[in-house]
Design a protein around this motif. Structure first.
Motif, mmCIF file in Angstrom:
data_model
loop_
_atom_site.group_PDB
_atom_site.id
_atom_site.type_symbol
_atom_site.label_atom_id
_atom_site.label_comp_id
_atom_site.label_asym_id
_atom_site.label_seq_id
_atom_site.Cartn_x
_atom_site.Cartn_y
_atom_site.Cartn_z
ATOM 1 N N ARG A 104 1.036 -1.378 0.042
ATOM 2 C CA ARG A 104 0.153 0.023 0.012
ATOM 3 C C ARG A 104 0.738 1.254 -0.050
ATOM 4 N NH1 ARG A 104 -3.450 -1.264 5.080
ATOM 5 N NH2 ARG A 104 -2.707 -3.539 4.875
ATOM 6 N N ASP A 105 1.941 1.085 0.707
ATOM 7 C CA ASP A 105 2.745 2.188 0.656
ATOM 8 C C ASP A 105 3.758 2.486 -0.287
ATOM 9 O OD1 ASP A 105 1.259 2.788 2.914
ATOM 10 O OD2 ASP A 105 2.685 2.151 4.246
ATOM 11 N N ALA A 106 4.111 1.523 -1.014
ATOM 12 C CA ALA A 106 5.222 1.680 -2.135
ATOM 13 C C ALA A 106 4.991 2.911 -2.937
ATOM 14 C CB ALA A 106 5.175 0.286 -3.146
ATOM 15 N N SER A 107 3.907 3.201 -3.418
ATOM 16 C CA SER A 107 3.814 4.472 -4.458
ATOM 17 C C SER A 107 3.927 5.661 -3.753
ATOM 18 C CB SER A 107 2.552 4.305 -5.288
ATOM 19 O OG SER A 107 2.673 3.365 -6.209
ATOM 20 N N PRO A 108 3.226 5.800 -2.520
ATOM 21 C CA PRO A 108 3.451 7.041 -1.682
ATOM 22 C C PRO A 108 4.764 7.292 -1.345
ATOM 23 C CG PRO A 108 1.518 5.850 -1.151
ATOM 24 C CD PRO A 108 2.219 4.980 -2.133
ATOM 25 N N ILE A 109 5.659 6.375 -1.196
ATOM 26 C CA ILE A 109 6.862 6.415 -0.829
ATOM 27 C C ILE A 109 7.783 7.045 -1.742
ATOM 28 C CG2 ILE A 109 9.173 5.298 0.360
ATOM 29 C CD1 ILE A 109 7.238 3.691 2.248
ATOM 30 N N GLU A 110 7.646 6.187 -2.888
ATOM 31 C CA GLU A 110 8.316 6.693 -4.097
ATOM 32 C C GLU A 110 7.949 7.980 -4.622
ATOM 33 O OE1 GLU A 110 11.037 5.895 -6.995
ATOM 34 O OE2 GLU A 110 10.719 4.367 -5.416
ATOM 35 N N LEU A 111 6.694 8.476 -4.502
ATOM 36 C CA LEU A 111 6.495 9.771 -4.913
ATOM 37 C C LEU A 111 6.916 10.804 -3.851
ATOM 38 C CD1 LEU A 111 5.043 11.790 -6.784
ATOM 39 C CD2 LEU A 111 2.745 11.390 -5.486
ATOM 40 N N SER A 112 7.234 10.465 -2.546
ATOM 41 C CA SER A 112 7.550 11.401 -1.639
ATOM 42 C C SER A 112 9.102 11.535 -2.049
ATOM 43 C CB SER A 112 7.574 10.740 0.012
ATOM 44 O OG SER A 112 8.193 9.648 -0.071
ATOM 45 N N LYS A 113 9.902 10.539 -2.425
ATOM 46 C CA LYS A 113 11.423 10.726 -2.839
ATOM 47 C C LYS A 113 11.485 11.516 -4.112
ATOM 48 C CE LYS A 113 12.626 6.269 -0.919
ATOM 49 N NZ LYS A 113 13.167 4.872 -1.283
ATOM 50 N N LEU A 126 0.107 7.631 3.469
ATOM 51 C CA LEU A 126 0.345 9.034 2.485
ATOM 52 C C LEU A 126 0.448 10.270 3.092
ATOM 53 C CD1 LEU A 126 0.559 9.935 -0.610
ATOM 54 C CD2 LEU A 126 -1.898 10.432 -0.378
ATOM 55 N N MET A 127 -0.523 10.697 3.757
ATOM 56 C CA MET A 127 -0.673 11.849 4.406
ATOM 57 C C MET A 127 0.073 12.156 5.894
ATOM 58 S SD MET A 127 -1.923 13.686 2.023
ATOM 59 C CE MET A 127 -1.865 15.177 2.909
ATOM 60 N N PHE A 128 0.938 11.008 6.213
ATOM 61 C CA PHE A 128 1.879 11.362 7.258
ATOM 62 C C PHE A 128 3.098 11.242 7.023
ATOM 63 C CE2 PHE A 128 -1.559 8.819 10.216
ATOM 64 C CZ PHE A 128 -1.765 10.133 10.854
ATOM 65 N N ASN A 175 2.672 18.926 4.898
ATOM 66 C CA ASN A 175 2.474 20.418 4.618
ATOM 67 C C ASN A 175 1.510 20.659 3.665
ATOM 68 O OD1 ASN A 175 4.135 21.168 6.652
ATOM 69 N ND2 ASN A 175 5.999 21.172 5.439
ATOM 70 N N MET A 176 1.169 19.911 2.757
ATOM 71 C CA MET A 176 0.442 19.973 1.545
ATOM 72 C C MET A 176 -0.979 20.153 1.991
ATOM 73 S SD MET A 176 1.858 17.519 -1.308
ATOM 74 C CE MET A 176 3.415 17.252 -1.615
ATOM 75 N N THR A 177 -1.938 20.903 1.045
ATOM 76 C CA THR A 177 -3.254 21.041 1.316
ATOM 77 C C THR A 177 -4.041 19.767 0.594
ATOM 78 O OG1 THR A 177 -3.299 23.459 1.245
ATOM 79 C CG2 THR A 177 -5.349 22.270 0.730
ATOM 80 N N PHE A 178 -4.668 19.050 1.234
ATOM 81 C CA PHE A 178 -5.085 17.814 0.857
ATOM 82 C C PHE A 178 -6.830 18.043 0.609
ATOM 83 C CE2 PHE A 178 -6.269 13.140 1.935
ATOM 84 C CZ PHE A 178 -6.067 12.783 0.619
ATOM 85 N N LEU A 179 -7.125 17.338 -0.462
ATOM 86 C CA LEU A 179 -8.769 17.713 -0.805
ATOM 87 C C LEU A 179 -9.220 16.190 -1.162
ATOM 88 C CD1 LEU A 179 -7.946 20.294 -3.637
ATOM 89 C CD2 LEU A 179 -8.606 20.635 -1.318
#
Length: 519
Positions: free
Chosen positions: A225-234, A275-277, A283-287
């Motif tokens: 579940r966290d693979a894509s969020p972690i990759e995008l964060s990098k 993702l949001m942690f 710091n992003m605005t999340f919708l």
């Protein structure tokens, strides 16, 4: 006598010499002014201002007018002077004998509104659509991804039009989890989209977070579940745009409820993604479509079935909803939740079925006969009712709330988290102007009868509330992504306006931002 004559001639020579110098000065000024097409007085005024420290020639802050002084050879750059002046200076100058040509500066209509959109690696959006068959465990999402995320177009026959009032060619079987795709396509047609990030007031991250996590919500590990969020964060942490304010000027859309993106533990049995942690997103605005009660969560409306292309189509639909006949006092569209702690639905269904003359119930059950999969069946029920019951379901909010508003039906809420504490950008602060609130504990405890409460609403009050609901229609719909409304603001327009205001306030409050601690 000779001395007196000498003094007289000396005085005469002084006067003559002084007059000559003065005349030569005026002649010189006039000659220079002629070269610039102005009177000597006007040129002197501008020349004096040019040497004052508070009136720089090249630019004056907060100026909205430009004065051009062409020379004889207008093609030569050294024969033209451009001076920016304030309104008060302009008024002083134009009172002189030779009026000058004043050209209003062309204000940039996108000033302060530019948005930069990342061109993300395809694995974060486009590739997900290629795997649309596997995005949800219980449903094939491929049919809903067509038409820029609007889903299949609803074809209206003469028979269907007789059953329900719809505008032709603007209705789609839109899935409630399609918001990320719709919003992304709307952003591609945004008037003030820029490829120059230095001009941008905000940065959009077009990651399909909801579609991504939806494929892993059941029978998966947290690492999947966290693979894509972690990759995008990098990927983001390497971008200069992110480092400018450490993500505070960034925003992204989540097409699911906020809790799906805030998993607290590393236990595989825990729900959602983290993702949001992650520091890059914190710091992003999340919708999302429903808030998780965090300061940077700003929920926006679920997508409905109506996606107009022109302003007049919105106005025409509002006009129809004002004159439609509504034979039922109230209605409920939904399914019971036998295994849920939300017992309110069971009681609402019982009350509605016991008052079939005043209450219309449309049951949503699994199988081919599920009428809740048919947009026309849902809109027809809402069009025929004055009030529409909107209890919590799997979460506090429901897509049904926005479908009912679209049909001009007054929503009845039983929990403040269903709307009042959620859609602060799109719905009125005073919930009583467009809805009715009945505490859910009163219903569960069988201390109230819904129809009795609604019958006590005066006709005048009900008409005023319906008018307020109909006025809200533009604010809760997403126009066709190819549309650009001229006088109407849809949910996308309002969201963008609020995003820019929020980020502008953040930037104004803090000149320096601390970098979040990266893992």
């Amino acid at each position: 006598m000779k001395n007196m004559m000498d003094k007289f001639f000396d005085h005469l020579r002084f006067v003559f010499l002084t007059s000559f110098v003065l005349c030569f000065s005026l002649f010189f000024l006039d000659y220079m002014a002629v070269l610039h097409g102005q009177s000597g007085i006007t040129f002197l005024l501008i020349s004096n201002q040019a040497h004052e420290p508070n009136h720089p020639v090249t630019s004056i802050s907060n100026s909205d007018q430009t004065l051009n002084f062409p020379g004889k050879d207008t093609t030569s750059s050294d024969k033209s002077v451009s001076v920016s002046v304030s309104d008060s200076q302009t008024n002083t100058i134009i009172e002189n004998e030779n009026p000058i040509h004043i050209r209003k500066q062309h204000r940039d209509p996108c000033s302060g509104k530019y948005i930069y959109m990342y061109d993300l690696p395809s694995r974060f959006n486009v590739d997900l659509l290629k795997r649309c068959h596997t995005l949800l465990k219980w449903m094939d999402m491929c049919p809903y991804m067509i038409n820029l995320g609007l889903g299949p177009k609803i074809t209206l026959t003469e028979r269907s039009k007789a059953k329900v009032l719809l505008l032709k060619n603007r209705w789609y079987a839109t899935n409630q989890f399609s918001l990320e795709v719709i919003f992304h396509n709307k952003m591609k047609h945004y008037r003030c989209l820029t490829k120059n990030s230095s001009l941008a007031s905000a940065v959009f991250v077009p990651y399909y977070a909801g579609l991504d996590v939806g494929q892993y919500l059941w029978d998966s590990t947290v690492s999947e579940r966290d693979a894509s969020p972690i990759e995008l964060s990098k990927w983001l942490s390497r971008r200069p745009e992110w480092k400018r304010m450490w993500g505070r000027d960034h925003f992204l859309v989540g097409g699911r409820i906020g809790w799906d993106f805030r998993r607290r533990t590393e236990d595989d049995s825990d729900w959602g993604t983290k993702l949001m942690f992650l520091p890059q997103f914190s710091n992003m605005t999340f919708l999302p479509i429903e808030s998780g009660s965090y300061s940077n969560d700003f929920p926006i409306p679920y997508p409905t079935y109506f996606h107009p292309l022109k302003d007049r189509e919105v106005l025409k639909w509002q006009k129809r909803m004002r004159r439609v006949r509504r034979p039922y006092l109230l209605s409920f569209v939904g399914a019971p939740r036998p295994n849920s702690t939300q017992l309110i639905r069971e009681e609402l269904i019982k009350q509605c079925l016991s008052s079939s003359k005043t209450c219309k119930y449309l049951g949503c059950y699994d199988g081919d006969s599920n009428q809740c999969e048919d947009p026309m069946s849902i809109i027809k029920v809402f069009q025929s009712s004055h009030f529409c019951l909107q209890p919590p379901g799997d979460s506090f909010t429901r897509r049904s709330t926005f479908d009912s508003i679209l049909a001009g039906c007054i929503p009845v809420f039983f929990h403040t988290e269903s709307a009042y504490d959620q859609y602060l950008w799109h719905l009125p602060k005073d919930g009583s102007t467009y809805s009715v609130f009945i505490p859910e504990e009163e219903v569960i405890g069988k201390r109230v009868k819904i129809s009795d409460i609604l019958l006590r609403v005066s006709k005048g009050k009900m008409m005023a509330m319906r008018e307020e609901v109909i006025k809200l229609i533009p604010r809760i719909i997403y126009g066709d992504p190819r549309s650009r409304f001229e006088t109407v603001e849809d949910a996308f327009d309002i969201t963008i306006k609020e995003i820019l205001t929020r980020i502008g306030n953040l930037e104004g409050k803090k000149k320096r931002f601390l970098m979040p601690i990266l893992e």
